[in-house]
Design an enzyme around this catalytic site. Sequence first.
Site, PDB file in Angstrom:
ATOM      1  N   PRO A  11      10.064   8.192  65.503  1.00 21.44           N
ATOM      2  CA  PRO A  11      10.795   8.127  67.039  1.00 21.44           C
ATOM      3  C   PRO A  11      10.575   7.140  68.110  1.00 21.44           C
ATOM      4  CG  PRO A  11       9.243   9.934  66.707  1.00 21.44           C
ATOM      5  CD  PRO A  11       9.408   9.202  65.399  1.00 21.44           C
ATOM      6  N   ASN A  12      11.353   6.788  68.818  1.00 21.96           N
ATOM      7  CA  ASN A  12      11.450   6.046  70.254  1.00 21.96           C
ATOM      8  C   ASN A  12      11.148   4.680  69.694  1.00 21.96           C
ATOM      9  OD1 ASN A  12      11.721   8.293  71.857  1.00 21.96           O
ATOM     10  ND2 ASN A  12       9.698   8.838  71.294  1.00 21.96           N
ATOM     11  N   ARG A  19      10.378  -0.436  76.005  1.00 27.68           N
ATOM     12  CA  ARG A  19       9.534   0.887  76.032  1.00 27.68           C
ATOM     13  C   ARG A  19       8.148   0.428  76.346  1.00 27.68           C
ATOM     14  NH1 ARG A  19       7.287   4.192  71.010  1.00 27.68           N
ATOM     15  NH2 ARG A  19       6.389   5.996  71.965  1.00 27.68           N
ATOM     16  N   TYR A  24       3.324  -1.824  73.723  1.00 29.90           N
ATOM     17  CA  TYR A  24       4.041  -1.853  72.698  1.00 29.90           C
ATOM     18  C   TYR A  24       4.625  -3.460  72.353  1.00 29.90           C
ATOM     19  CZ  TYR A  24       3.718   3.254  72.258  1.00 29.90           C
ATOM     20  OH  TYR A  24       3.095   4.527  72.452  1.00 29.90           O
ATOM     21  N   ASN A  73       5.811   3.367  60.203  1.00 30.46           N
ATOM     22  CA  ASN A  73       5.354   3.635  61.596  1.00 30.46           C
ATOM     23  C   ASN A  73       5.870   5.037  61.880  1.00 30.46           C
ATOM     24  OD1 ASN A  73       4.406   3.900  64.252  1.00 30.46           O
ATOM     25  ND2 ASN A  73       5.033   1.960  64.653  1.00 30.46           N
ATOM     26  N   ALA A  76       5.371   9.296  67.174  1.00 31.26           N
ATOM     27  CA  ALA A  76       4.660  10.330  67.344  1.00 31.26           C
ATOM     28  C   ALA A  76       4.614  11.289  66.377  1.00 31.26           C
ATOM     29  CB  ALA A  76       5.320  10.858  68.518  1.00 31.26           C
ATOM     30  N   HIS A  79       1.258  12.132  64.639  1.00 28.17           N
ATOM     31  CA  HIS A  79       0.142  13.087  65.376  1.00 28.17           C
ATOM     32  C   HIS A  79       0.673  14.579  65.159  1.00 28.17           C
ATOM     33  CE1 HIS A  79      -0.947   9.260  66.613  1.00 28.17           C
ATOM     34  NE2 HIS A  79       0.005   9.048  67.414  1.00 28.17           N
ATOM     35  N   ASP A  86       3.253  16.264  53.889  1.00 28.01           N
ATOM     36  CA  ASP A  86       3.503  16.831  52.643  1.00 28.01           C
ATOM     37  C   ASP A  86       4.511  16.000  51.712  1.00 28.01           C
ATOM     38  OD1 ASP A  86       1.772  18.910  52.949  1.00 28.01           O
ATOM     39  OD2 ASP A  86       3.353  20.173  53.574  1.00 28.01           O
ATOM     40  N   GLU A  97       0.216   2.357  56.336  1.00 26.11           N
ATOM     41  CA  GLU A  97       0.634   2.736  57.550  1.00 26.11           C
ATOM     42  C   GLU A  97       0.460   1.400  58.746  1.00 26.11           C
ATOM     43  OE1 GLU A  97      -2.331   5.304  59.429  1.00 26.11           O
ATOM     44  OE2 GLU A  97      -1.301   6.330  60.751  1.00 26.11           O
ATOM     45  N   HIS A  99       0.775   0.712  63.138  1.00 27.24           N
ATOM     46  CA  HIS A  99       1.108   1.106  64.554  1.00 27.24           C
ATOM     47  C   HIS A  99       1.032   0.028  65.099  1.00 27.24           C
ATOM     48  CE1 HIS A  99       0.947   5.276  63.911  1.00 27.24           C
ATOM     49  NE2 HIS A  99      -0.049   5.349  63.139  1.00 27.24           N
ATOM     50  N   LEU A 100       1.872  -0.193  66.195  1.00 29.07           N
ATOM     51  CA  LEU A 100       1.712  -1.419  67.034  1.00 29.07           C
ATOM     52  C   LEU A 100       0.441  -1.188  67.996  1.00 29.07           C
ATOM     53  CD1 LEU A 100       5.247  -0.666  67.663  1.00 29.07           C
ATOM     54  CD2 LEU A 100       4.641  -3.035  67.412  1.00 29.07           C
ATOM     55  N   SER A 101       0.256  -0.082  68.497  1.00 27.67           N
ATOM     56  CA  SER A 101      -0.835   0.292  69.504  1.00 27.67           C
ATOM     57  C   SER A 101      -2.096   0.673  68.587  1.00 27.67           C
ATOM     58  CB  SER A 101      -0.449   1.088  70.483  1.00 27.67           C
ATOM     59  OG  SER A 101      -0.297   2.143  69.771  1.00 27.67           O
ATOM     60  N   ARG A 106      -6.554   5.553  72.320  1.00 27.63           N
ATOM     61  CA  ARG A 106      -5.672   6.035  73.347  1.00 27.63           C
ATOM     62  C   ARG A 106      -5.990   7.507  73.751  1.00 27.63           C
ATOM     63  NH1 ARG A 106       0.147   4.385  71.959  1.00 27.63           N
ATOM     64  NH2 ARG A 106       0.473   5.132  74.122  1.00 27.63           N
ATOM     65  N   ARG A 110      -3.515  11.598  70.080  1.00 25.28           N
ATOM     66  CA  ARG A 110      -3.199  10.554  69.219  1.00 25.28           C
ATOM     67  C   ARG A 110      -4.209  10.377  68.197  1.00 25.28           C
ATOM     68  NH1 ARG A 110       1.608   8.394  71.738  1.00 25.28           N
ATOM     69  NH2 ARG A 110       1.397   8.327  73.702  1.00 25.28           N
TER      70      ARG A 110
HETATM   71  C1  DQA Z   1       2.737   4.200  67.704  1.00 22.25           C
HETATM   72  C2  DQA Z   1       1.640   4.918  68.281  1.00 22.25           C
HETATM   73  C3  DQA Z   1       2.030   6.431  68.583  1.00 22.25           C
HETATM   74  O1  DQA Z   1       1.133   7.078  69.071  1.00 22.25           O
HETATM   75  C4  DQA Z   1       3.263   6.675  69.408  1.00 22.25           C
HETATM   76  O2  DQA Z   1       3.520   8.022  69.586  1.00 22.25           O
HETATM   77  C5  DQA Z   1       4.415   5.707  68.981  1.00 22.25           C
HETATM   78  C6  DQA Z   1       3.995   4.578  68.585  1.00 22.25           C
HETATM   79  C7  DQA Z   1       2.383   2.750  67.887  1.00 22.25           C
HETATM   80  O3  DQA Z   1       3.292   2.022  67.081  1.00 22.25           O
HETATM   81  O4  DQA Z   1       1.665   2.346  68.412  1.00 22.25           O
HETATM   82  O5  DQA Z   1       5.603   6.090  69.264  1.00 22.25           O
HETATM   83  O6  DQA Z   1       3.160   4.763  66.275  1.00 22.25           O
END
Ligand code: DQA
Length: 142
Positions: A11-12, A19, A24, A73, A76, A79, A86, A97, A99-101, A106, A110
């Site tokens: 998501p997002n 964003r 990010y 990735n 959210a 978390h 599962d 896995e 993640h950008l951040s 943080r 998270r």
């Molecule tokens: C994220 C980190 C997550 O905590 C956050 O909810 C995201 C982006 C990242 O790529 O840093 O949506 O997955």
Amino acid sequence: MTQQIFVLNGPNLNLLGTREPEIYGADTLDDIEQRMRAAAPDAEITFRQTNSEGDLVDWVQEASKKADHLIINAGAYTHTSVALHDALRACNAEIIEVHLSNPAAREAFRTTNYVAPCASASIAGFGASGYLMALTAILQKT
Ligand code: DQA
């Protein structure tokens, strides 16, 4: 044999570029997809994004049948989602896995992570380059 690589985004992540760019970065998801395709012209890359937890679970199940490697990735849902955890546990593809951040550095919420225990590797905090790092690692191994 052509490497089958699924890249799934939660998501997002469709909002990348606009964003919270200070967290990010300025690259869009399209930029990331183009770079990955250019870096692995001989691999078959399935690149998707969804805001829906159910789609993500369905696509992990699909990756289990079709993919050698899954770069994920989960945004959210990383978390929060036991359903995703599962699905990943049951997935036959190698899971990386991304993640950008760096979520561990943080907010406290998270630091809960339902994806990492299912992954053979995690890359976090390198921005969009993390996706390329995951891909490079896969290509170097195979
Ligand atoms: C994220 C980190 C997550 O905590 C956050 O909810 C995201 C982006 C990242 O790529 O840093 O949506 O997955």
